[in-house]
Design an enzyme around this catalytic site. Structure first.
Site, short mmCIF file in Angstrom:
data_model
loop_
_atom_site.label_atom_id
_atom_site.label_comp_id
_atom_site.label_asym_id
_atom_site.label_seq_id
_atom_site.Cartn_x
_atom_site.Cartn_y
_atom_site.Cartn_z
N GLU A 289 0.83 -1.21 0.00
CA GLU A 289 0.00 0.00 0.00
C GLU A 289 0.87 1.27 0.00
O GLU A 289 0.43 2.32 -0.46
CB GLU A 289 -0.92 -0.01 1.23
N HIS A 310 7.23 -27.12 -1.45
CA HIS A 310 6.53 -28.21 -2.15
C HIS A 310 5.36 -27.69 -2.97
O HIS A 310 4.53 -28.46 -3.43
CB HIS A 310 6.08 -29.26 -1.14
N LYS A 424 -14.23 0.76 -3.58
CA LYS A 424 -15.28 1.20 -2.65
C LYS A 424 -16.35 1.97 -3.40
O LYS A 424 -17.55 1.76 -3.19
CB LYS A 424 -14.69 2.13 -1.57
O1 PA5 Z 1 -3.18 1.54 6.02
C1 PA5 Z 1 -4.27 2.08 5.84
O2 PA5 Z 1 -4.41 3.30 5.94
C2 PA5 Z 1 -5.49 1.26 5.51
O3 PA5 Z 1 -5.16 -0.08 5.35
C3 PA5 Z 1 -6.52 1.37 6.62
O4 PA5 Z 1 -5.94 0.97 7.83
C4 PA5 Z 1 -7.75 0.53 6.33
O5 PA5 Z 1 -8.32 0.88 5.09
C5 PA5 Z 1 -8.81 0.72 7.42
O6 PA5 Z 1 -9.15 2.06 7.54
P1 PA5 Z 1 -9.90 2.61 8.81
O7 PA5 Z 1 -9.00 2.47 9.99
O8 PA5 Z 1 -10.20 4.04 8.51
O9 PA5 Z 1 -11.15 1.80 8.98
#
Ligand code: PA5
Length: 450
Positions: A289, A310, A424
């Site tokens: 990410e 394996h 989303k």
């Molecule tokens: O690293 C990040 O910012 C994301 O993975 C969020 O943690 C994830 O989308 C969850 O978001 P939130 O804490 O707003 O529910």
């Protein structure tokens, strides 16, 4: 000195020395950019100083909440997704024995997870399972609006209200969220649930050392003080050591970026300890990410050896040559197992008599490293003396710091995730959420044309 040791003996043959030297210099520049807060996304750098800045009263109030949960609950359901879930799970799974006796179980709360996907069967079974159990919920969402945890929390809250009564759940629900905004904060205020704050300047995947990670870890019975001590140690070391002086995060970032320029576009996180499987998931999210942007980024993958030798071993040895590996080795197991001699040797294993299982595992590791290096896969080795809270704290802070440096070297903002919004928006449109009508029309006409 930190416990982490890095060896590049199986990487060196692949590196172009002058390219690597210049990558090390770029890593140092990125480190300075990070520490001087002059890079992209610098409004999200709260995590950099977090371990050394955590107040002991904050740790105390997290431990107190954990004790409350332990005093009346057999289970804690941690509700969250992505960065609001993976850090805690990585630590808890790494430290929880696979097979525990009922006596051990009595002492600690078992952690369950929800809100990290939308599978109906899973949530149905979870709710049915919890009917007759004593449980609490820690709902974690920085935005307070993420769909998956919001749905799971709605379901669990209904169960809690039905089971205990609306007025009796204030010591069973703990919300970890933004200090003022988001639906979760408003709901927690309305019900009077205890709330832990996620600092504005700490993004989800960098939040394991905030209450996001600390409350579930403490409730599971592990020492958050030791975890933070480890992170503090690594923070001090990475802040005070230059790239030329042996900064490990710079070394790692320089090696992976150097290999990336040579066409190694996938990094495989290799571990030989099944307990580290969620650490690898956390690592994949952190790097995926943070770096996967603007058509760039090393793809973070993982395997669990020797199991996956394996299954994926063939591809790694012999498939497309775009791979690099980072291998985590644990020097000493908590407990070892000895192989004994058998008089008839009918399984042919007497050559291993009197050897420890850990020695067999070490030979598997070395044998695989040599084979993969010979097959054209550079393998970086990370060695840790053991798996415990302190060492996990060191390692996770190390990865956060290295990821930020590596992202800056790549020229991306390591602290945002704009691409996550696309699915989303489509999902909201398909579900008929208000404000997404135009998007729904677009999707339907798009579907009609394919
Ligand atoms: O690293 C990040 O910012 C994301 O993975 C969020 O943690 C994830 O989308 C969850 O978001 P939130 O804490 O707003 O529910």
């Amino acid at each position: 000195m930190s416990n982490l040791k890095i060896s590049d003996r199986f990487v060196k043959p692949f590196l172009n020395q002058s390219n690597f030297t210049s990558e090390l210099e770029r890593a140092e520049n990125a480190r300075q950019t990070l520490l001087n807060r002059t890079g992209l996304g610098n409004e999200f750098l709260g995590w950099v100083d977090l371990p050394n800045q955590i107040k002991s009263e904050d740790l105390q109030s997290i431990r107190k909440a954990a004790e409350t949960i332990q005093s009346h609950s057999q289970y804690l359901v941690v509700v969250g997704i992505g960065g609001s879930y993976l850090g805690a799970r990585a630590v808890i799974e790494a430290l929880t024995p696979e097979f525990s006796s009922p006596e051990t179980q009595k002492k600690s709360v078992k952690i369950l997870y929800a809100g990290h996907h939308l599978d109906a069967d899973y949530h149905f079974r979870l709710l049915a399972f919890l009917e007759g159990k004593e449980f609490s919920v820690n709902v974690i969402s920085k935005s307070g609006t993420t769909t998956e945890p919001a749905i799971a929390f709605r379901l669990l809250l209904s169960l809690l209200e039905r089971k205990y009564g609306k007025d009796n759940i204030k010591n069973r629900v703990f919300a970890t969220t933004d200090k003022s905004k988001g639906a979760l904060k408003h709901l927690a205020d309305e019900y009077g649930f205890p709330t832990f704050i996620i600092p504005d300047d700490v993004g989800g995947r960098y939040s394991v050392f905030t209450p996001v990670g600390l409350l579930p870890i403490a409730a599971a019975g592990f020492s958050i003080n030791k975890l933070i001590d480890g992170a503090k140690q690594m923070e001090s070391e990475l802040k005070s050591t230059t790239s030329q002086g042996g900064n490990l995060a710079c070394l790692y970032a320089a090696i992976r970026n150097s290999l990336y320029t040579l066409g190694k576009t996938t990094e495989i996180f290799v571990s030989y300890n099944p307990s580290l499987s969620y650490l690898t998931e956390w690592w994949k999210q952190l790097f995926g990410e943070s770096e996967g942007k603007n058509g760039k980024g090393i793809y973070p993958a993982s395997v669990q050896f020797t199991t996956d030798l394996h299954s994926m071993g063939q591809y790694i040895q012999d498939g497309e040559r775009k791979l690099m590996e980072t291998v985590i080795k644990i020097e000493t197991p908590k407990q070892d197992v000895y192989l004994t001699e058998k008089t008839n040797d009918n399984d042919g294993l007497n050559y291993l008599a009197e050897k420890k299982l850990s020695e067999v595992n070490q030979s598997a590791i070395l044998g695989t490293l040599i084979a993969h290096k010979d097959g054209g896969v550079p393998c970086l080795e990370f060695t840790l003396p053991a798996i415990n809270e302190e060492i996990l704290g060191e390692l996770m802070y190390f990865y956060e710091f290295a990821c930020a440096i590596s992202g800056y070297m790549l020229g991306v903002n390591p602290f945002d995730q704009p691409g996550v919004e696309d699915y989303k928006n489509n999902m909201f449109a398909l579900l008929g959420k208000k404000g997404y009508e135009k998007k729904k029309d677009e999707i339907l006409s798009h579907l009609g044309s394919i």
